[in-house]
Structures are given as structure tokens and as C-alpha cells.
Write a protein that holds these residues in place. Sequence first.
Motif, PDB file in Angstrom:
ATOM      1  N   SER A 117       0.668  -1.299   0.092  1.00  8.91           N
ATOM      2  CA  SER A 117      -0.006  -0.051  -0.149  1.00  8.91           C
ATOM      3  C   SER A 117       0.879   1.070  -0.099  1.00  8.91           C
ATOM      4  O   SER A 117       1.961   1.286   0.695  1.00  8.91           O
ATOM      5  CB  SER A 117      -0.746  -0.019   1.167  1.00  8.91           C
ATOM      6  OG  SER A 117      -1.206   1.384   1.606  1.00  8.91           O
ATOM      7  N   ASN A 118       0.484   2.121  -0.855  1.00  6.37           N
ATOM      8  CA  ASN A 118       1.301   3.462  -0.800  1.00  6.37           C
ATOM      9  C   ASN A 118       0.837   4.280   0.399  1.00  6.37           C
ATOM     10  O   ASN A 118       1.436   5.665   0.645  1.00  6.37           O
ATOM     11  CB  ASN A 118       0.914   4.286  -1.952  1.00  6.37           C
ATOM     12  CG  ASN A 118       1.780   3.625  -3.143  1.00  6.37           C
ATOM     13  OD1 ASN A 118       2.960   3.059  -2.975  1.00  6.37           O
ATOM     14  ND2 ASN A 118       1.578   3.774  -4.378  1.00  6.37           N
ATOM     15  N   TYR A 119       0.085   3.990   1.135  1.00  6.47           N
ATOM     16  CA  TYR A 119      -0.443   5.174   2.084  1.00  6.47           C
ATOM     17  C   TYR A 119       0.051   4.433   3.581  1.00  6.47           C
ATOM     18  O   TYR A 119       0.386   5.550   4.372  1.00  6.47           O
ATOM     19  CB  TYR A 119      -1.872   4.950   2.132  1.00  6.47           C
ATOM     20  CG  TYR A 119      -2.798   4.850   0.974  1.00  6.47           C
ATOM     21  CD1 TYR A 119      -3.604   4.009   0.484  1.00  6.47           C
ATOM     22  CD2 TYR A 119      -2.700   6.113   0.101  1.00  6.47           C
ATOM     23  CE1 TYR A 119      -4.205   4.072  -0.658  1.00  6.47           C
ATOM     24  CE2 TYR A 119      -3.180   6.404  -0.939  1.00  6.47           C
ATOM     25  CZ  TYR A 119      -3.928   5.256  -1.242  1.00  6.47           C
ATOM     26  OH  TYR A 119      -4.762   5.506  -2.645  1.00  6.47           O
ATOM     27  N   LYS A 120       0.297   3.296   3.711  1.00  4.74           N
ATOM     28  CA  LYS A 120       0.349   2.728   5.122  1.00  4.74           C
ATOM     29  C   LYS A 120       2.105   2.641   5.534  1.00  4.74           C
ATOM     30  O   LYS A 120       2.781   2.019   4.855  1.00  4.74           O
ATOM     31  CB  LYS A 120      -0.275   1.623   5.541  1.00  4.74           C
ATOM     32  CG  LYS A 120      -0.375   1.285   6.699  1.00  4.74           C
ATOM     33  CD  LYS A 120      -1.099  -0.025   6.949  1.00  4.74           C
ATOM     34  CE  LYS A 120      -0.654  -0.906   8.178  1.00  4.74           C
ATOM     35  NZ  LYS A 120      -1.085  -2.205   8.215  1.00  4.74           N
TER      36      LYS A 120
ATOM     37  N   ASN B 113      -3.909  12.602   1.699  1.00  7.13           N
ATOM     38  CA  ASN B 113      -3.965  11.454   2.535  1.00  7.13           C
ATOM     39  C   ASN B 113      -4.026  12.107   3.985  1.00  7.13           C
ATOM     40  O   ASN B 113      -3.221  12.990   4.230  1.00  7.13           O
ATOM     41  CB  ASN B 113      -2.988  10.470   2.570  1.00  7.13           C
ATOM     42  CG  ASN B 113      -2.821  10.055   1.062  1.00  7.13           C
ATOM     43  OD1 ASN B 113      -3.798   9.588   0.294  1.00  7.13           O
ATOM     44  ND2 ASN B 113      -1.600   9.513   0.552  1.00  7.13           N
TER      45      ASN B 113
ATOM     46  N   PHE C  78      -4.068  10.592   8.351  1.00 10.95           N
ATOM     47  CA  PHE C  78      -3.864   9.403   9.235  1.00 10.95           C
ATOM     48  C   PHE C  78      -4.060   9.508  10.714  1.00 10.95           C
ATOM     49  O   PHE C  78      -3.891  10.874  11.065  1.00 10.95           O
ATOM     50  CB  PHE C  78      -2.541   8.871   9.138  1.00 10.95           C
ATOM     51  CG  PHE C  78      -2.079   8.663   7.655  1.00 10.95           C
ATOM     52  CD1 PHE C  78      -1.431   9.846   6.888  1.00 10.95           C
ATOM     53  CD2 PHE C  78      -1.996   7.285   6.906  1.00 10.95           C
ATOM     54  CE1 PHE C  78      -0.922   9.514   5.691  1.00 10.95           C
ATOM     55  CE2 PHE C  78      -1.742   7.233   5.851  1.00 10.95           C
ATOM     56  CZ  PHE C  78      -1.044   8.462   4.986  1.00 10.95           C
TER      57      PHE C  78
ATOM     58  N   LEU D 187      -1.158   2.661  13.756  1.00  9.53           N
ATOM     59  CA  LEU D 187      -2.173   3.349  12.916  1.00  9.53           C
ATOM     60  C   LEU D 187      -3.730   2.819  13.275  1.00  9.53           C
ATOM     61  O   LEU D 187      -3.996   1.466  13.304  1.00  9.53           O
ATOM     62  CB  LEU D 187      -1.922   2.830  11.410  1.00  9.53           C
ATOM     63  CG  LEU D 187      -2.704   3.546  10.322  1.00  9.53           C
ATOM     64  CD1 LEU D 187      -2.895   5.052  10.348  1.00  9.53           C
ATOM     65  CD2 LEU D 187      -2.365   2.895   9.002  1.00  9.53           C
TER      66      LEU D 187
ATOM     67  N   PHE E 115      -6.942   5.642   8.371  1.00 10.99           N
ATOM     68  CA  PHE E 115      -6.533   6.418   7.363  1.00 10.99           C
ATOM     69  C   PHE E 115      -7.589   6.821   6.460  1.00 10.99           C
ATOM     70  O   PHE E 115      -8.391   6.130   6.150  1.00 10.99           O
ATOM     71  CB  PHE E 115      -5.031   6.312   6.759  1.00 10.99           C
ATOM     72  CG  PHE E 115      -5.179   5.068   5.988  1.00 10.99           C
ATOM     73  CD1 PHE E 115      -5.120   3.769   6.632  1.00 10.99           C
ATOM     74  CD2 PHE E 115      -5.251   4.872   4.497  1.00 10.99           C
ATOM     75  CE1 PHE E 115      -5.070   2.698   5.870  1.00 10.99           C
ATOM     76  CE2 PHE E 115      -5.188   3.854   3.705  1.00 10.99           C
ATOM     77  CZ  PHE E 115      -4.999   2.670   4.451  1.00 10.99           C
TER      78      PHE E 115
ATOM     79  N   VAL F 131      -0.491   9.813  -3.324  1.00  9.02           N
ATOM     80  CA  VAL F 131       0.055   8.385  -3.602  1.00  9.02           C
ATOM     81  C   VAL F 131       1.550   8.549  -3.681  1.00  9.02           C
ATOM     82  O   VAL F 131       2.208   7.376  -3.639  1.00  9.02           O
ATOM     83  CB  VAL F 131      -0.816   7.469  -4.396  1.00  9.02           C
ATOM     84  CG1 VAL F 131      -1.997   7.227  -3.978  1.00  9.02           C
ATOM     85  CG2 VAL F 131      -0.624   8.072  -5.849  1.00  9.02           C
TER      86      VAL F 131
ATOM     87  N   TYR G 122       5.537   9.648   0.176  1.00 12.85           N
ATOM     88  CA  TYR G 122       5.538   8.754   1.338  1.00 12.85           C
ATOM     89  C   TYR G 122       5.833   9.495   2.447  1.00 12.85           C
ATOM     90  O   TYR G 122       5.453   9.024   3.674  1.00 12.85           O
ATOM     91  CB  TYR G 122       6.859   7.725   0.939  1.00 12.85           C
ATOM     92  CG  TYR G 122       6.693   7.002  -0.287  1.00 12.85           C
ATOM     93  CD1 TYR G 122       8.038   6.959  -0.991  1.00 12.85           C
ATOM     94  CD2 TYR G 122       5.508   6.718  -0.806  1.00 12.85           C
ATOM     95  CE1 TYR G 122       7.883   6.023  -2.124  1.00 12.85           C
ATOM     96  CE2 TYR G 122       5.548   5.874  -2.047  1.00 12.85           C
ATOM     97  CZ  TYR G 122       6.673   5.651  -2.705  1.00 12.85           C
ATOM     98  OH  TYR G 122       6.693   5.184  -3.829  1.00 12.85           O
TER      99      TYR G 122
ATOM    100  N   GLN H 293       5.376  11.822   5.674  1.00 13.69           N
ATOM    101  CA  GLN H 293       4.038  12.070   6.166  1.00 13.69           C
ATOM    102  C   GLN H 293       4.496  13.104   7.147  1.00 13.69           C
ATOM    103  O   GLN H 293       5.371  13.111   7.977  1.00 13.69           O
ATOM    104  CB  GLN H 293       3.167  11.001   7.252  1.00 13.69           C
ATOM    105  CG  GLN H 293       2.552   9.881   6.169  1.00 13.69           C
ATOM    106  CD  GLN H 293       2.152   8.743   6.918  1.00 13.69           C
ATOM    107  OE1 GLN H 293       1.800   8.831   8.154  1.00 13.69           O
ATOM    108  NE2 GLN H 293       1.803   7.638   6.343  1.00 13.69           N
TER     109      GLN H 293
END
Lengths: 112, 113
Positions: A96-99, B31, B33, B45, B48, B97, B100, B102
Motif C-alpha cells: 500500500s502506498n499509504y501505510k 491522505n 492518518f 495506525l 486513514f 499516493v 511517502y 507524512q
Amino acid sequence: DQQVKQNSPSLSVQEGRISILNCDYTNSMFDYFLWYKKYPAEGPTFLISISSIKDKNEDGRFTVFLNKSAKHLSLHIVPSQPGDSAVYFCAALGGSNYKLTFGKGTLLTVNP
Amino acid sequence: DVKVTQSSRYLVKRTGEKVFLECVQDMDHENMFWYRQDPGLGLRLIYFSYDVKMKEKGDIPEGYSVSREKKERFSLILESASTNQTSMYLCASSLDVSAYEQYFGPGTRLTVT
């Protein structure tokens, strides 16, 4: 199952010396790795990252090394300064590219 | 500079209360989270969101829900707070996407008594 492991909860070094923080991972799908620094009562801040196509990335005093065959990465801080005292988190991304998957962190203390 | 803000730095709630934690980012990130940080456990996590009204469960979603009605705002909801939800809650955002990295807010220290 912990996929990103920081086996040293704490590390203490003298000012001016090298700090080496280690991180191991188990998931071979991880292809991007990041280091974050966190001071007490603040959110983590991004420090440096490395893609799995590289084995080294350098930014000033900070260098990250990646050994894919050993599934191991390390963060080197040279020279260490008292302001570097913080918790350092290793994080990995893949699939996944988000996590991001984070390790438990290492508390670095740099003594004057 | 990216700014991620969280509505409260410290919060004390009673068991069974409904709790809302708000997060706002000002950089038009896709995005967002929610994590919790506990001693010896690192960052885990919770949920998200990769778009408005879109959400996905993270590693520990039980006891939590989220809402994202506007792109800049992501809310974490504790439907019925319990003492084991006492923790530091951290909100983060990332561009899309392709990005990377955050960016994290300052965190909310929640105590449930």
C-alpha cells in the motif's frame, strides 16, 4: 507480528561522537524506509529516507544505510549534538502506498 | 511549511463519554492518518483516509471511527471512551499516493478516567 523492529530501546553517546541507530524488518515487500525524530510533547518530524534501490542516502550529519539482503537499515549521526536527543522511529512502506509501519522507537541521549 | 493542527493538546474524559479529536491540515493533502503512540509500542495506525468521505481501517480500529467531510479535516471519534484508550493521539497527512513522507501534528494527550 512486529514487521519493523528497533531492538535498542535506548542509546547514550557523547557529544561529538557517532550515534548509530539500528532497525530490522521482516517484510520483503517494504521498498521505502524513513526515519522520524520525536521530541517529548511534539509530533514526529521527518528526518531522512531511502528507497530500496539505494544502499545509502546522506543529508548533512545524517546518513541512512540499507542492507537489503540482511533486511537491516541504520541511521548514523555524525557528529552527535545534545539537540539530537530525542526518540527516533524507523518506518517502512510497501504494498500500500499509504501505510507506514513504524518501529517502537529508540531514545537517543547525547551527553554534553 | 506544512501545518497539521490538532484541536487539543490535552484532554481528560470520563469512561463512556463520546470523544471527538479534530485534525486540520493546510496543504491540500490527499491522505490523512490517525495514530496512537504508547510507551514500548511505538506508533500504531488506527484509521486513514485517502480522499474525502473515504476511509480505511489501520491496525487497531476497534473502538474508533473517523469522519472526513472536507479535504482538510479528519476527525477521530471514540464512541464510548474506555480507560485503555488513554494514549497520545497523533494525526498526520501526506500529499498523495506519490509522496511517502507524512507530516505530523503535535499530538493530543487523552486521559480517560
